[in-house]
Design a protein around this motif. Structure first.
Motif, PDB file in Angstrom:
ATOM      1  N   SER A  61       3.050   2.084  -5.471  1.00  0.00           N
ATOM      2  CA  SER A  61       1.966   2.547  -5.192  1.00  0.00           C
ATOM      3  C   SER A  61       1.074   2.635  -6.423  1.00  0.00           C
ATOM      4  O   SER A  61       1.539   2.562  -7.450  1.00  0.00           O
ATOM      5  CB  SER A  61       1.958   3.978  -4.617  1.00  0.00           C
ATOM      6  OG  SER A  61       0.891   4.563  -4.426  1.00  0.00           O
ATOM      7  N   SER A  72       6.000   9.722   1.502  1.00  0.00           N
ATOM      8  CA  SER A  72       6.091   8.221   2.113  1.00  0.00           C
ATOM      9  C   SER A  72       7.083   7.997   3.097  1.00  0.00           C
ATOM     10  O   SER A  72       6.773   7.148   3.741  1.00  0.00           O
ATOM     11  CB  SER A  72       6.365   7.350   0.603  1.00  0.00           C
ATOM     12  OG  SER A  72       7.623   7.501   0.403  1.00  0.00           O
ATOM     13  N   GLU A  75       5.824   8.682   6.549  1.00  0.00           N
ATOM     14  CA  GLU A  75       4.773   7.499   6.793  1.00  0.00           C
ATOM     15  C   GLU A  75       5.434   6.097   7.306  1.00  0.00           C
ATOM     16  O   GLU A  75       5.137   5.643   8.423  1.00  0.00           O
ATOM     17  CB  GLU A  75       4.068   6.843   5.380  1.00  0.00           C
ATOM     18  CG  GLU A  75       3.108   7.896   5.046  1.00  0.00           C
ATOM     19  CD  GLU A  75       2.345   7.504   3.780  1.00  0.00           C
ATOM     20  OE1 GLU A  75       1.590   6.528   4.073  1.00  0.00           O
ATOM     21  OE2 GLU A  75       2.381   7.964   2.720  1.00  0.00           O
ATOM     22  N   ARG A  79       4.948   5.293  11.494  1.00  0.00           N
ATOM     23  CA  ARG A  79       4.229   3.909  11.889  1.00  0.00           C
ATOM     24  C   ARG A  79       5.152   3.064  12.483  1.00  0.00           C
ATOM     25  O   ARG A  79       4.789   2.187  13.216  1.00  0.00           O
ATOM     26  CB  ARG A  79       3.708   3.683  10.513  1.00  0.00           C
ATOM     27  CG  ARG A  79       2.792   4.348  10.087  1.00  0.00           C
ATOM     28  CD  ARG A  79       2.370   4.352   8.615  1.00  0.00           C
ATOM     29  NE  ARG A  79       1.356   5.255   8.155  1.00  0.00           N
ATOM     30  CZ  ARG A  79       0.313   5.254   7.315  1.00  0.00           C
ATOM     31  NH1 ARG A  79      -0.406   3.901   7.294  1.00  0.00           N
ATOM     32  NH2 ARG A  79      -0.434   6.364   7.106  1.00  0.00           N
ATOM     33  N   GLN A 132      -0.764  14.620   3.891  1.00  0.00           N
ATOM     34  CA  GLN A 132      -0.575  13.222   4.563  1.00  0.00           C
ATOM     35  C   GLN A 132       0.451  13.504   5.788  1.00  0.00           C
ATOM     36  O   GLN A 132       0.298  12.819   6.947  1.00  0.00           O
ATOM     37  CB  GLN A 132       0.252  12.400   3.781  1.00  0.00           C
ATOM     38  CG  GLN A 132       0.494  10.966   4.148  1.00  0.00           C
ATOM     39  CD  GLN A 132      -0.737  10.370   4.603  1.00  0.00           C
ATOM     40  OE1 GLN A 132      -1.775  10.341   3.898  1.00  0.00           O
ATOM     41  NE2 GLN A 132      -0.375   9.342   5.604  1.00  0.00           N
ATOM     42  N   ASP A 136       1.005  11.153   9.761  1.00  0.00           N
ATOM     43  CA  ASP A 136       2.240  10.217  10.227  1.00  0.00           C
ATOM     44  C   ASP A 136       2.998  11.189  11.174  1.00  0.00           C
ATOM     45  O   ASP A 136       3.655  10.432  12.070  1.00  0.00           O
ATOM     46  CB  ASP A 136       3.020   9.908   8.986  1.00  0.00           C
ATOM     47  CG  ASP A 136       2.169   8.958   8.395  1.00  0.00           C
ATOM     48  OD1 ASP A 136       1.750   7.834   8.775  1.00  0.00           O
ATOM     49  OD2 ASP A 136       1.824   9.312   7.241  1.00  0.00           O
ATOM     50  N   SER A 289      -7.750  -0.414   3.070  1.00  0.00           N
ATOM     51  CA  SER A 289      -6.210  -0.260   4.122  1.00  0.00           C
ATOM     52  C   SER A 289      -6.094  -1.474   4.705  1.00  0.00           C
ATOM     53  O   SER A 289      -5.432  -1.681   5.472  1.00  0.00           O
ATOM     54  CB  SER A 289      -6.214   0.788   5.175  1.00  0.00           C
ATOM     55  OG  SER A 289      -6.369   2.231   4.605  1.00  0.00           O
ATOM     56  N   TYR A 292      -2.581  -3.116   5.515  1.00  0.00           N
ATOM     57  CA  TYR A 292      -1.917  -3.041   6.515  1.00  0.00           C
ATOM     58  C   TYR A 292      -1.503  -4.055   7.387  1.00  0.00           C
ATOM     59  O   TYR A 292      -0.998  -4.222   8.480  1.00  0.00           O
ATOM     60  CB  TYR A 292      -2.354  -1.810   7.474  1.00  0.00           C
ATOM     61  CG  TYR A 292      -2.471  -0.432   7.103  1.00  0.00           C
ATOM     62  CD1 TYR A 292      -1.823  -0.167   5.739  1.00  0.00           C
ATOM     63  CD2 TYR A 292      -3.242   0.638   7.333  1.00  0.00           C
ATOM     64  CE1 TYR A 292      -1.790   1.226   5.146  1.00  0.00           C
ATOM     65  CE2 TYR A 292      -3.317   1.669   6.746  1.00  0.00           C
ATOM     66  CZ  TYR A 292      -2.606   2.129   5.455  1.00  0.00           C
ATOM     67  OH  TYR A 292      -2.770   3.283   5.154  1.00  0.00           O
ATOM     68  N   ILE A 358      -2.086   4.542  -0.428  1.00  0.00           N
ATOM     69  CA  ILE A 358      -1.041   3.703   0.083  1.00  0.00           C
ATOM     70  C   ILE A 358       0.210   3.535  -0.900  1.00  0.00           C
ATOM     71  O   ILE A 358       0.099   3.477  -1.899  1.00  0.00           O
ATOM     72  CB  ILE A 358      -1.698   2.035   0.263  1.00  0.00           C
ATOM     73  CG1 ILE A 358      -2.807   2.356   1.450  1.00  0.00           C
ATOM     74  CG2 ILE A 358      -0.750   1.268   0.516  1.00  0.00           C
ATOM     75  CD1 ILE A 358      -3.822   1.241   1.624  1.00  0.00           C
ATOM     76  N   SER A 362       3.346   3.554   3.927  1.00  0.00           N
ATOM     77  CA  SER A 362       2.136   3.027   4.699  1.00  0.00           C
ATOM     78  C   SER A 362       2.064   1.596   5.428  1.00  0.00           C
ATOM     79  O   SER A 362       1.325   1.675   6.477  1.00  0.00           O
ATOM     80  CB  SER A 362       1.014   3.238   3.503  1.00  0.00           C
ATOM     81  OG  SER A 362       1.020   4.404   2.786  1.00  0.00           O
TER      82      SER A 362
END
Length: 409
Positions: A61, A72, A75, A79, A132, A136, A289, A292, A358, A362
């Motif tokens: 990061s 993280s 995340e 995801r 955050q 998530d 982003s 991604y 990010i 992520s």
């Protein structure tokens, strides 16, 4: 005789070239999608199931926030579950793919047990020490809503209660006036579905903002009051608004009737996303982003999963286009590290293309492209033959017709 032999040789040459350059079948594409999805998801889900995610997941990061590493892990998990869930919802069967699904269902179920156990080394952070976790937690429950039988239904009652407790802890996080409002709406929609209890203010605030104030026209919502030229309409806004409205409709809540119009808007967004794929299977590098990767096609993949692909597009061309994009990005050196974790980048390893928020976790937003794996192998999405996508045809001189804006959408 010589002429006949020459013709025979020419015919054989043409036949062999045709075989050599034959386009993949839908079943071959599906096999590639499964292989790619499991390759991406494996480090996250295997480690979480064993309680070693925090031990083994790297932290790449640009951020120097003290708590960024701590968030993280959720995340990565949220995801990954968001993207893999529809495939897992097909359940186990006696096929090779069905047996593979069974393995990953077990990994997720075991992993979520670790995630909500305060005694586990992989107990995940859901509270308001950082904002955050709201993001998530929303992606996680979006996945659980996409696999109510195989994921949520396979959790022990005690684990369900612990997860509900953690989800309610996110109520201590105030969302920004942006796409973040839908994260709160998503969590409350899941609590409504799984428990019958929800915070109506947190559910409705984001939905009303997007429906009443932030629509800009031609399928585009503002990310807040302003329009941002990036992929967040696909990454978050359309998919979450649609899924929240589906839950609201199921439970007979006010404003759920907007779902019909929202699906029309998302179909238009899906058509635009398909047109963003170039003849070479690239797409515009624009907005935040961008690392991604092909998660940028979340809204298109969701429309395919919902079996609501616009009539102007064939299922075969969407599958072919998305497959080509996957192959283009996954094949780039530097996409994975030596242990199979994703590296930050759009086309390889390119950390300076990211933003400070990010990190390694992520990047697993990219799994959202795989939603159509939730359609069975005999669905037309997988049985229709290879078909060229809009830009590939247009740049070959094919008349693809006019692109029309969504009027009064």
């Amino acid at each position: 005789m010589r002429t006949r032999n020459c013709l025979l040789i020419a015919f054989c040459f043409i036949f062999l070239c045709g075989k050599l350059y034959a386009q993949p079948t839908g079943s071959e594409d599906r096999m590639y999608w499964v292989q790619t999805l499991t390759r991406i998801a494996d480090p996250v889900l295997v480690n979480l199931s064993q309680g070693t995610l925090k031990k083994n997941m790297p932290f790449e990061s640009l951020s120097d926030e003290p708590l960024r590493r701590s968030v993280s892990y959720l995340e990565a998990v949220g995801r990954t579950v968001c993207g893999i869930a529809p495939w897992l919802e097909l359940g186990p069967d006696d096929t090779q793919e069905g047996k593979l699904r069974e393995r990953y269902i077990q990994l997720v179920v075991k992993g979520l047990k670790q995630a909500v156990d305060p005694q586990s080394a992989d107990y995940l952070m859901f509270d308001n020490r950082h904002s955050q976790p709201l993001v998530d937690a929303a992606f996680l429950v979006q996945g659980l809503l996409r696999a109510p039988r195989q994921l949520w239904g396979n959790l022990d009652v005690d684990i369900q209660k612990k997860l509900v407790y953690e989800l309610k802890r996110t109520r201590g996080i105030k969302p920004n006036e942006s796409n973040w409002l839908l994260f709160a709406s998503m969590v409350e929609a899941a609590l409504l579905e799984f428990t019958g209890e929800y915070d109506s203010q947190r559910l409705y605030y984001g939905v009303n903002r997007f429906i009443d104030e932030w629509y800009k026209g031609d399928a585009w919502y503002g990310d807040g009051a302003e329009l941002h030229l990036d992929y967040y309409n696909s990454l978050v806004i359309h998919p979450m608004l649609t899924d929240v409205l589906y839950v609201m409709k199921k439970h007979g809540l006010e404003r759920a009737e907007f779902l019909e119009r929202q699906l029309v808007r998302q179909q238009r967004m899906a058509a635009q996303l398909e047109r963003m794929i170039s003849p070479e299977a690239t797409y515009p590098v624009v907005g935040r982003s961008i690392v991604y990767r092909f998660g940028a096609f979340h809204a298109l993949s969701q429309i395919a999963l919902l079996d609501k692909i616009p009539q102007s597009l064939s299922k075969g061309q969407i599958r072919s286009a998305l497959t080509a994009v996957m192959q283009r990005q996954i094949s780039m050196p530097g996409t994975f590290d030596e242990n199979g974790w994703l590296k930050i980048g759009f086309s390889g390893s390119q950390i300076n293309m990211s933003e400070p928020y990010i990190n390694t976790g992520s990047l697993y937003m990219c799994t959202a492209v795989f939603l159509p794996l939730g359609l069975p192998a005999n669905h037309p999405f997988w049985t229709e033959p290879y078909s060229e996508w809009t830009n590939l045809k247009a740049w070959k001189g094919v008349d693809v017709g006019a692109d029309k804006a969504l009027r009064k959408g």
